[in-house]
Every structure is written in structure tokens, then in C-alpha cells.
Design a protein around this motif. Structure first.
Motif, PDB file in Angstrom:
ATOM      1  N   ASN A 133     -14.254   4.244   8.031  1.00  0.00           N
ATOM      2  CA  ASN A 133     -13.917   3.601   6.846  1.00  0.00           C
ATOM      3  C   ASN A 133     -13.243   4.422   5.679  1.00  0.00           C
ATOM      4  OD1 ASN A 133     -14.672   0.777   6.391  1.00  0.00           O
ATOM      5  ND2 ASN A 133     -16.578   1.290   7.255  1.00  0.00           N
ATOM      6  N   ILE A 182     -15.334   3.554  -1.179  1.00  0.00           N
ATOM      7  CA  ILE A 182     -14.134   2.774  -1.367  1.00  0.00           C
ATOM      8  C   ILE A 182     -13.291   3.512  -2.525  1.00  0.00           C
ATOM      9  CG2 ILE A 182     -13.337   0.608  -2.153  1.00  0.00           C
ATOM     10  CD1 ILE A 182     -15.642  -0.846  -1.094  1.00  0.00           C
ATOM     11  N   TYR A 240      -6.384  -0.506  -4.201  1.00  0.00           N
ATOM     12  CA  TYR A 240      -7.059  -1.708  -4.695  1.00  0.00           C
ATOM     13  C   TYR A 240      -8.496  -1.664  -4.477  1.00  0.00           C
ATOM     14  CZ  TYR A 240      -7.813  -7.008  -4.946  1.00  0.00           C
ATOM     15  OH  TYR A 240      -8.018  -8.128  -5.359  1.00  0.00           O
ATOM     16  N   ILE A 241      -9.029  -1.715  -5.437  1.00  0.00           N
ATOM     17  CA  ILE A 241     -10.591  -1.787  -5.272  1.00  0.00           C
ATOM     18  C   ILE A 241     -11.088  -3.136  -5.447  1.00  0.00           C
ATOM     19  CG2 ILE A 241     -13.094  -1.150  -6.097  1.00  0.00           C
ATOM     20  CD1 ILE A 241      -9.977   1.327  -6.593  1.00  0.00           C
ATOM     21  N   PRO A 242     -11.646  -4.003  -4.167  1.00  0.00           N
ATOM     22  CA  PRO A 242     -11.639  -5.340  -4.216  1.00  0.00           C
ATOM     23  C   PRO A 242     -12.942  -5.880  -4.722  1.00  0.00           C
ATOM     24  CG  PRO A 242     -12.051  -4.558  -2.080  1.00  0.00           C
ATOM     25  CD  PRO A 242     -11.892  -3.529  -2.961  1.00  0.00           C
ATOM     26  N   VAL A 246     -10.893   6.427   6.359  1.00  0.00           N
ATOM     27  CA  VAL A 246      -9.620   6.621   6.616  1.00  0.00           C
ATOM     28  C   VAL A 246      -8.989   5.328   6.957  1.00  0.00           C
ATOM     29  CG1 VAL A 246      -9.851   6.767   9.189  1.00  0.00           C
ATOM     30  CG2 VAL A 246      -8.263   8.319   7.834  1.00  0.00           C
ATOM     31  N   LEU A 247      -9.507   4.104   6.543  1.00  0.00           N
ATOM     32  CA  LEU A 247      -8.993   2.716   6.853  1.00  0.00           C
ATOM     33  C   LEU A 247      -7.598   2.480   6.522  1.00  0.00           C
ATOM     34  CD1 LEU A 247     -10.198  -0.107   7.793  1.00  0.00           C
ATOM     35  CD2 LEU A 247     -10.550  -0.525   5.521  1.00  0.00           C
ATOM     36  N   LYS A 248      -7.273   3.232   5.298  1.00  0.00           N
ATOM     37  CA  LYS A 248      -5.694   2.746   4.731  1.00  0.00           C
ATOM     38  C   LYS A 248      -4.753   4.044   5.483  1.00  0.00           C
ATOM     39  CE  LYS A 248      -6.228  -0.409   1.199  1.00  0.00           C
ATOM     40  NZ  LYS A 248      -6.061  -0.633  -0.120  1.00  0.00           N
ATOM     41  N   ARG A 289     -11.849   6.441  -1.285  1.00  0.00           N
ATOM     42  CA  ARG A 289     -10.742   6.173  -0.240  1.00  0.00           C
ATOM     43  C   ARG A 289      -9.251   5.806  -1.170  1.00  0.00           C
ATOM     44  NH1 ARG A 289     -12.204   1.483   3.044  1.00  0.00           N
ATOM     45  NH2 ARG A 289     -11.471   0.428   1.421  1.00  0.00           N
ATOM     46  N   GLU A 290      -9.565   4.834  -2.216  1.00  0.00           N
ATOM     47  CA  GLU A 290      -8.408   4.250  -3.038  1.00  0.00           C
ATOM     48  C   GLU A 290      -7.888   5.498  -3.726  1.00  0.00           C
ATOM     49  OE1 GLU A 290      -7.210   1.555  -2.240  1.00  0.00           O
ATOM     50  OE2 GLU A 290      -8.621   1.706  -0.643  1.00  0.00           O
ATOM     51  N   TYR A 331     -14.437  -7.244   1.962  1.00  0.00           N
ATOM     52  CA  TYR A 331     -12.972  -6.736   2.008  1.00  0.00           C
ATOM     53  C   TYR A 331     -12.857  -5.312   2.162  1.00  0.00           C
ATOM     54  CZ  TYR A 331     -11.481 -11.550   1.129  1.00  0.00           C
ATOM     55  OH  TYR A 331     -11.018 -13.038   1.170  1.00  0.00           O
ATOM     56  N   GLY A 332     -13.410  -4.512   1.410  1.00  0.00           N
ATOM     57  CA  GLY A 332     -13.433  -3.269   1.198  1.00  0.00           C
ATOM     58  C   GLY A 332     -13.911  -2.546   2.220  1.00  0.00           C
ATOM     59  N   LEU A 333     -14.726  -2.889   3.145  1.00  0.00           N
ATOM     60  CA  LEU A 333     -15.205  -2.089   4.301  1.00  0.00           C
ATOM     61  C   LEU A 333     -15.286  -2.858   5.588  1.00  0.00           C
ATOM     62  CD1 LEU A 333     -18.367  -0.766   2.036  1.00  0.00           C
ATOM     63  CD2 LEU A 333     -16.327   0.727   2.908  1.00  0.00           C
ATOM     64  N   ILE A 388       0.699  -1.287   0.141  1.00  0.00           N
ATOM     65  CA  ILE A 388      -0.013   0.138  -0.137  1.00  0.00           C
ATOM     66  C   ILE A 388       0.888   1.176  -0.062  1.00  0.00           C
ATOM     67  CG2 ILE A 388      -1.648   1.346   1.287  1.00  0.00           C
ATOM     68  CD1 ILE A 388      -2.720  -1.366   2.267  1.00  0.00           C
ATOM     69  N   TYR A 410      -5.278   5.444   8.687  1.00  0.00           N
ATOM     70  CA  TYR A 410      -5.667   5.685  10.049  1.00  0.00           C
ATOM     71  C   TYR A 410      -4.346   5.973  11.192  1.00  0.00           C
ATOM     72  CZ  TYR A 410      -4.310   1.062  11.067  1.00  0.00           C
ATOM     73  OH  TYR A 410      -3.618   0.133  11.512  1.00  0.00           O
TER      74      TYR A 410
END
Lengths: 365, 510
Positions: B361, B418, B342-344, B363-365, B421-422, B350-352, B336, B367
Motif C-alpha cells: 500500500n 496514506i 491526494y488524500i481522499p 508503494v501504491l503510487k 505515501r502522499e 479509495y486510499g488503500l 499524479i 510501484y
């Protein structure tokens, strides 16, 4: 009815509690006693309401101090359950972790002549490490071999119980009480028999640590990245992995913290409330703490209230038994009822939603 | 007796924060194929769930064959001869097809007139008869886990037929099928209609409606916008009614300007969970400003390829190079941070984190990065500002903003979150796996535009898609995967849609 939704997290446990006390009241009434008198005697036994008579050197404050000593390990134990639950794990080995922590700190510090200033912190430290190690072992088994933590917890409880019993019986037994020898006053986390104004008190030093632990767990869960990781792993492991979180390490860490808190429970139980260990017996508190954590919604503040309540029922049982003439086991019945009803959380929420929806529909009409 | 076999009058259904159906009235004639068309979250599935007894309407009445009915459970719906094929099948995977079909209404016999047992033999015969009558081509003795998804779907159809249902509801039946399988299913639906069954089709695919439906109700935001006679209406007309605005199907795509190589995959082999090679010796290259689309029928290793690049699957041999650096041994977080978004495919699992709030959510990647956290302490205020900005810029709609629990949001808005975010990761490589699966025309349009915009910004884009139209519309370069291998990797302009289709079926010599 908007407020119902807003405070749902508080209202649901309260409803569960009222329901369980009602059912308990019916049980008591069926036994031919006045439920309110029984509940009042539970409070009297815990030093929250004054008793009619006191023995020499005792007062309501003495009872309250004794209650605080009993309450302290319950807080730690329930916090331990809650931290594991946060990461989606069920730590049933709280009793085992308490026992190991209590035993190791008794052996290393309790039976030595270390000065009080060093001994007390050392007891806390050793308990954290010992309890945490058992927790981490369960976490590691889960992480490395995918062994269900509930199964390994239950089995470890038995193993630890008998190992500790073996060592106590072989080396540390008090021939009269058939328990482990009493630890030194220097190492105890409770200052026993402190005289003040003609009365004697057991001062619960562990309580201060417990309050810090509540604040600490609250802070970690709400404000730190670790808390975020625990929550993500607990709610959706796949998504946590996708976010780059090391799921195995997080679960191991959660179990370590959970075990460490259980270790503190053990220290304040075996080297605080008591000064010795009864071999071949696991503290029922380890299991009651699961009820406390569930009732408190796994929230540190909720646990403060829930543990207070359960401890009152547990601690007050002796006095209630002698004054009301009922078996002390009645408190186990009440605690079980509370657990039963707090497990019905989802159903209560469903009923609330239904009621508010109906009301809304009626208002709109 | 009324002219209509099913009438739903003035139906209103509310869920917390949304009105799923708002005073909806539909009337369905016996023996017709009636389509419900609408965007995601338009309320199609909710409406049919009420007909099938999974929810009860807050307001409104349901009439079946002219009688007022209160359908309180699916089993009551079944007793009214209503059947439903759900989007996610409800089958026991290690039972045989026949056992699944008869479950709950097993034909019984008595051994020596005493001991009861399930008469599986007559069930098998009955199911084989039904199967050939409607051209379903199902072998009742096979186990569910041994047959492909399309057959499982036909088992669900048989389940309804076995229970003598004559009102058949299909919820997005083609979402899981390949183009050939869709053709086959549409034929089956035509056969059902000929046999006098009433079919209700929930879909957002216009071509299917055009092919099989007689009438079509268009739903938008919980309301019926229009009911149309399909024969006299063009797909463009239906599309515009459905989203409430005109949609140009022609998209202007700027010419590609390729920059440096961002992702280079060399001789990559990946094993599946059973130890078989699912990706075999694949080599691939994605440059800046290039969309490489990996086409193929589901299950040919495309998703595993994407997973291996993102770090979810172990590489058993081969190299993955990102911006000149080997990453095959890096952790997921390492990748990452080296620049992979990555949009799964499976956004919900997986994504949320569905029970986290929207802000958490989004800020998931990030945080644990500044300014959202410093030395392990999170900064809630920064997180909320970031989340608000994303909601605004990417038009993510929700009931309670930052505090919305993502589970309660619609599929389209979940996917928007998602993608927001990505894309905000500002990675050099963005992997999209099935980015528009299950979404409606309007949302698909927006997502396609976003993908193109990222390409024009110079991002390298790897798109894995089962939708051939999507591949043709977006790709600069098309790689077709079949059986774990890349059969061809060519410039999109030099391949026709038919050629790609043939490669997808494994026909190598064109």
C-alpha cells in the motif's frame, strides 16, 4: 499452534480435500464397494499404480504418458481461471475459448501439410491468439458496456459451440466418427504411438509448455508490475483507479491472458490428447478447471497439485469403472464434492481460528 | 436490585494481534448519559458491540438490570431493551421511514379476519406520536432515500424507541452531522434522558460530552483510565487523560510566505452522476506555501471539486492549470506524475487496497517507478526498505510491519500510511479531503502539524474540510462553497468563524 496460521493457505485446501474424500468414501461404501480399492483403481487408471494386467505393447508408463496428456490441458485451463480471478473476474468461457483455439489451429495448421518444426509452434501461437481474442472480447464488453463477464461468458460459450459445430458438420466432418477429421501428426502436440523397448507411448510435449506456463504465471503475479496491477484491480477497483492504474485496460489484459491460457488448453486438448473435435460438445474440463483453480487457491503451485488430483480422478474413471463395476460418473461426484468443500474455505478458516483461539485461551489460563 | 442498569465487569476481548479491551469494568446508572471517550482504537466501539451482542467477550461478565446475561446476538440485546445507533446506518433506502422502523416486528391485522396484512396505518400513527413526543421531527411516510443523513439518524433512534429500548447506545453519532444538526441531536439526547432513558455515547468530541454527559469513562489502549464526573472536569483535563499527555490547543503557526501560483482553476464546471452541475463556474488559486481551505456543509460540491482536480471526475468546462500547464485532459496517472498528491475522503475504499500488505500500500503510487520496479519487474527489496523508512518516519504502527494486512490496522494508522505515501510523493500540490475524519485528538494534532510542515516547505495545499475548527486553525485563505459555487475566497485573518458559518449556510449579504 502458530504453524497452523503460517501454513493456513496450504492447510485449508488439504482439509477440504480430506473432507471431500471422506464423504466420497462414504458414498462408495454405501454403493457396496471398498472405497480404498476404488481410489486405488483411479490411481491405476492414471498410471500411478501398476495394474494387474496390461494389453500388448502397454505398460504403466504408457498409462502415465496418457495421463500426462490429459493433465496438461487441465493445468492451462485452471491457470486461465486463476489469472482472471486475480483481477476479480470470473472467466466461465474457458470451454468456449478452448474450442475456438482448437478449431482455428486445426483448420489452419492441422489440415495443412506444414512441417512439424513449424507446425507445432504455430499451433501454440494460433491458439494463444484465438483464445486470447475471445477472452479480450469478454473483457472489452465489460470495459466498454459494463456487461457482467459471467453473463457474456455463458452466452459466448453457446454461440461458439454452435458456430464451431456448424463449420465442422459442413466442411470438416469425418463421416465415420461423426467428429472433425483427425489433424496431421505433424501438427499434434502429442507424439502418438512412439515405440520404445517394445512398448508404445504417447509423448506429451505440451506438458513442458505447461510447466513453463506455471512458472510464468507465478512470476507475473509475484514479481511484475502487471501482477501488482491485476491484484490491485481485483481487490479494490476504486483504489486501483486512485493509484493511476487504468482499470479497464488491466481487466481487458487479464481476460486476454486468461483466454490465451485457455487457448493453450484447447490446443493440448484437441490437438494433443485428442486429434479431433466432437461437435456440439463443450469440454467438461473447462468447468472442472474452475474447481481446480479454487482448490489450488488460484496459486500456480496450488494449481499444479489440484489439477493433478482432479485429473487423476477424471482420467482414472474408465479403469475404475471397468474393474470396480461402478459408473464412471462417480468421478464427477467426487470432483463435485471437492468443489463443494473447497467453496467452504471461509468456514474452514473460521473453524480453525476458533479452535486456535480456544487453545490459546486455555494455554493462557 | 443493583444500583446500576448495566455493568460490564472485567471484560477482555482479543482480536488477532491486539487486545481491544483489557480488563475493562464500567458501571452505568439508570437514567444517566454516560460517555465513552477515547482515541481511535481505544476499544470503545468493541466494548459496546459486546453489550449489543455483536461480539462475545473472551473474559468477563455482563449484568443488565442486575441479572447476569450472556448476550449472544443483537436480537437478544433487543429483547433486553438495549438499542444501538451504528456509525453506518442500517436502513433500506427505498422503503419508507415507517417500513424501516417496523421491519421485523410488523403490526399485523387480518382482512375479513382471514388474510393477514401489515397494518401500516397504525404504525405510521405510532411513529408520528413517538416522533413528536421526543421532538424528532420525522415524517414516517417519507422514503429513506429522500431524507438527509440527519433524519436517517433520527430514524435509527426511532427504531430503538419503537422497540421500547431504554438503554440507548450511540456510536459516534455526530461524525456525519453539520454543526446545526449536532445541536439538534444533543437536544434530542437531553430529551431522551428526561424521559428516563439511559444513554451511552461513544465519542471523541469533548464539547459534546461537556454539553450532555453526566459521567464519562476514558479509555486508552483498551483500558479504562478514569471515570469522571463531567460537571467538575475541564475539557483540557479530559483531553490530556484521553491521549495520555498534555495537548496544547494553541498551535504556533508561522507566517505564510507565498511563492508562485501552483494550481489555478478557472471557471470550472463539473457534473454529478445524474448530469446536474455540482460544481458551478468555480475559480480558485493555490500558491506555494499557502493552505487554501474549502469550507462548506457536506454535499455542496467541495469533494467533487477536489475529485475533478485529481482527475476522478470529468470536467465539463473550465481550465485546471498546474505549474503553468493545463491538466484538465490528463489521466489520473498523468496528474499524479505532474505533481498532485491526494488524500481522499474515503480512506478505506479509495486510499488503500485493504487486503494488500502495508508495504504494497505504501508503494501504491510508485510501484511502477524506479527503483521499485525496472522494466516491469518489481524489486521487492527496495519496496520493503522504502516501506520501513516510511513506517519509521511517520510512526505508522502495525502488528507485523511490512507484512501487515492493512485491513487489520486501526483507522488512525491507516490514515498515517496514506499521508506518508502522499507526502513522500513530493508533489507540488497536496489535496487533503477531510484528513482527520473519524480520528481522535492526538492523531488530528499530528496530522495538522504535518499539513503545516508541508506548507512551510513551500507546498501548495488545498484542504477540503467540513470541520470549521480545522479550517480556522489551518487555513491561510478560506474559500466557502455553497450549492456548487464559491461564495467568498478571502484571507483567513479577515474572516471570523461566525462569518464563515454564515457563508456556509448560504447567507451572502453580511
Amino acid at each position: 499452534m502458530k504453524w497452523v496460521k503460517q501454513y493456513e493457505e496450504t492447510i485449508i485446501p488439504v482439509i477440504a480435500l480430506l473432507l471431500s474424500l471422506t464423504v466420497a468414501g462414504i458414498v462408495i461404501a454405501l454403493l457396496g464397494n471398498n472405497p480404498f480399492a476404488v481410489f486405488a483403481n483411479l490411481l491405476r487408471g492414471s498410471g500411478i499404480l501398476p495394474k494387474l494386467r496390461y494389453a500388448g505393447g502397454k505398460s504403466m508408463l504408457t498409462d502415465l504418458c496418457s495421463f500426462l496428456n490429459y493433465w496438461t490441458p487441465m493445468i492451462f485451463a485452471a491457470l486461465g481461471v486463476a489469472v482472471a480471478l486475480k483481477a476479480g473476474l470470473f472467466n466461465i468461457a474457458i470451454s468456449g475459448q478452448m474450442l475456438v483455439a482448437g478449431f482455428t489451429s486445426s483448420v489452419i495448421v492441422g489440415y495443412s501439410s506444414i512441417q512439424s518444426v513449424i507446425a507445432k509452434p504455430l499451433v501454440l501461437l494460433i491458439s494463444i491468439v484465438a483464445g486470447g481474442a475471445v477472452g479480450a472480447l469478454i473483457g472489452w464488453l465489460k470495459y466498454r458496456f459494463n456487461i457482467n463477464e459471467v453473463v457474456s461468458s455463458i452466452m459466448l460459450n453457446y454461440i461458439l459451440q454452435y458456430i464451431v459445430a456448424f463449420f465442422i458438420s459442413m466442411y470438416y466432418v469425418d463421416p465415420i466418427s461423426r467428429q472433425s477429421r483427425a489433424v496431421s501428426d505433424e501438427s499434434r502436440l502429442t507424439l502418438a504411438n512412439v515405440e520404445f523397448g517394445g512398448y508404445r507411448y504417447d509423448i506429451p510435449l505440451g506438458m513442458i509448455v505447461a510447466l513453463f506456463a506455471i512458472a510464468g504465471v507465478q512470476f507475473v503475479c509475484k514479481k511484475t508490475t502487471l501482477g501488482y496491477e491485476l491484484g490491485a484491480v481485483g481487490l479494490n477497483r476504486k483504489a486501483a483507479r486512485y493509484a493511476g492504474i487504468n482499470v479497464g485496460r488491466t481487466m481487458l489484459l487479464a481476460m486476454f491472458i486468461s483466454g490465451a491460457l485457455a487457448g493453450l488448453a484447447g490446443a493440448t486438448y484437441y490437438l494433443g490428447y485428442f486429434a479431433s473435435i466432437q461437435p456440439k460438445v463443450l469440454a467438461a474440463m473447462g468447468y472442472d478447471s474452475i474447481a481446480v483453480a479454487l482448490l489450488g487457491n488460484s496459486n500456480p503451485i496450488g494449481i499444479l497439485f489440484a489439477s493433478f488430483l482432479i485429473s487423476v480422478i477424471g482420467k482414472g474413471s474408465t479403469y475404475m469403472s471397468s474393474t470396480s463395476g461402478l459408473d464412471a460418473e462417480l468421478s464427477s461426484v467426487i470432483i463435485s464434492l471437492i468443489l463443494l468443500f473447497s467453496a467452504c474455505k471461509v468456514y474452514i478458516r473460521h473453524s480453525i481460528n476458533k479452535a486456535t483461539d480456544k487453545r490459546k485461551a486455555r494455554v493462557e489460563k | 436490585m443493583s444500583e446500576y442498569i448495566v455493568e460490564m465487569r472485567n471484560i477482555t476481548k482479543r482480536f488477532p494481534g491486539i487486545v481491544a479491551n483489557d480488563d475493562v469494568t464500567i458501571q452505568i446508572k439508570k437514567g444517566e448519559v454516560y460517555a465513552l471517550l477515547g482515541e481511535n482504537g481505544a476499544g470503545k466501539s468493541t466494548l459496546m458491540s459486546m453489550l449489543f451482542g455483536m461480539y462475545e467477550p473472551d473474559v468477563g461478565e455482563i449484568y443488565v438490570r442486575g441479572n447476569r446475561e450472556i448476550i449472544s446476538s443483537p436480537s437478544y440485546a433487543t429483547s433486553l431493551y438495549i438499542g444501538m445507533v451504528h456509525q453506518h446506518f442500517k436502513l433500506v433506502s427505498n422503503y419508507t421511514i415507517a417500513e424501516n422502523i417496523i421491519m421485523g416486528i410488523e403490526p399485523m391485522k387480518r382482512f375479513l379476519g382471514l388474510l393477514p396484512y401489515v397494518d401500516i396505518k397504525s404504525a405510521n400513527e405510532e411513529i408520528a406520536r413517538l416522533s413528536s413526543e421526543y421532538g424528532l421531527e420525522v415524517d414516517p411516510t417519507k422514503r429513506i432515500c429522500d431524507v438527509p443523513v440527519s433524519v436517517q439518524q433520527r430514524v435509527e433512534i426511532l427504531k430503538m424507541l419503537y422497540r421500547d429500548a431504554d438503554i440507548l447506545i450511540f456510536d459516534e453519532p455526530t461524525a456525519v452531522l453539520t454543526p446545526q444538526e449536532i445541536e439538534f441531536l444533543l437536544k434530542i439526547i437531553e430529551g431522551l434522558k428526561k424521559a428516563g432513558k439511559t444513554v451511552i455515547l461513544i465519542t471523541h468530541k469533548l464539547e459534546e460530552i461537556k454539553k450532555v454527559a453526566d459521567r464519562c469513562a476514558i479509555l486508552n489502549r483498551g483500558k479504562v483510565i478514569d471515570v469522571m464526573d463531567v460537571r467538575n472536569t475541564s475539557t483540557a483535563e479530559m483531553a490530556s487523560k484521553m491521549v495520555g499527555r498534555e495537548i496544547s490547543s494553541e498551535r504556533k503557526k508561522a507566517g505564510a510566505r507565498y511563492g508562485e501560483e501552483v494550481l489555478v482553476v478557472q471557471h470550472l464546471t463539473v457534473k454529478d452522476d445524474n448530469g446536474f452541475d455540482i460544481v458551478k463556474n468555480v475559480s480558485l488559486c493555490v500558491r506555494q506555501g499557502e493552505i487554501v481551505a474549502v469550507a462548506g456543509v457536506a454535499g455542496n460540491g467541495q469533494v467533487e471539486l477536489a475529485d475533478a482536480i485529481a482527475g476522478f471526475k470529468k470536467v465539463s468546462s473550465g481550465k485546471i492549470v498546474l505549474n503553468g500547464k493545463e491538466i484538465a485532459n490528463k489521466t489520473i496517472r498523468g496528474r499524479i506524475q505532474s505533481g498532485i498528491s491526494y488524500i481522499p475522503e474515503d480512506r478505506q475504499s479509495y486510499g488503500l487496497v485493504l487486503d494488500f500488505s502495508l508495504a504494497e500500500n505504501l508503494v501504491l503510487k510508485k510501484y511502477n517507478q524506479e527503483p521499485y520496479a525496472r522494466k516491469g519487474i518489481r524489486n521487492q527489496q527496495e519496496v520493503e526498505l522504502f516501506s520501513e523508512r516510511l513506517q519509521k518516519n511517520y510512526d505508522i504502527r502495525s502488528a507485523r510491519g511490512n507484512q501487515t494486512i492493512v485491513r487489520s490496522m486501526s483507522g488512525g494508522n491507516q490514515q498515517k500510511a496514506i499521508i506518508a505515501r502522499e507526502v513522500e510523493q513530493d508533489s507540488s500540490l497536496i489535496i487533503f479531503v477531510q484528513p482527520t475524519r473519524g480520528l481522535d485528538v492526538g492523531a488530528i494534532h499530528n496530522i495538522h502539524n504535518q499539513i503545516l510542515a508541508e506548507r512551510d516547505k513551500g507546498k501548495a495545499i488545498l484542504l477540503v474540510s467540513l470541520e470549521l475548527d480545522e479550517v480556522m486553525a489551518l487555513a491561510d485563505t478560506i474559500a466557502v462553497m455553497y450549492n456548487g459555487q464559491i461564495l467568498t475566497c478571502e484571507d483567513a485573518t479577515s474572516l471570523s468563524i461566525d462569518e464563515v458559518g454564515q457563508y456556509m449556510m448560504g447567507v451572502v449579504n453580511i
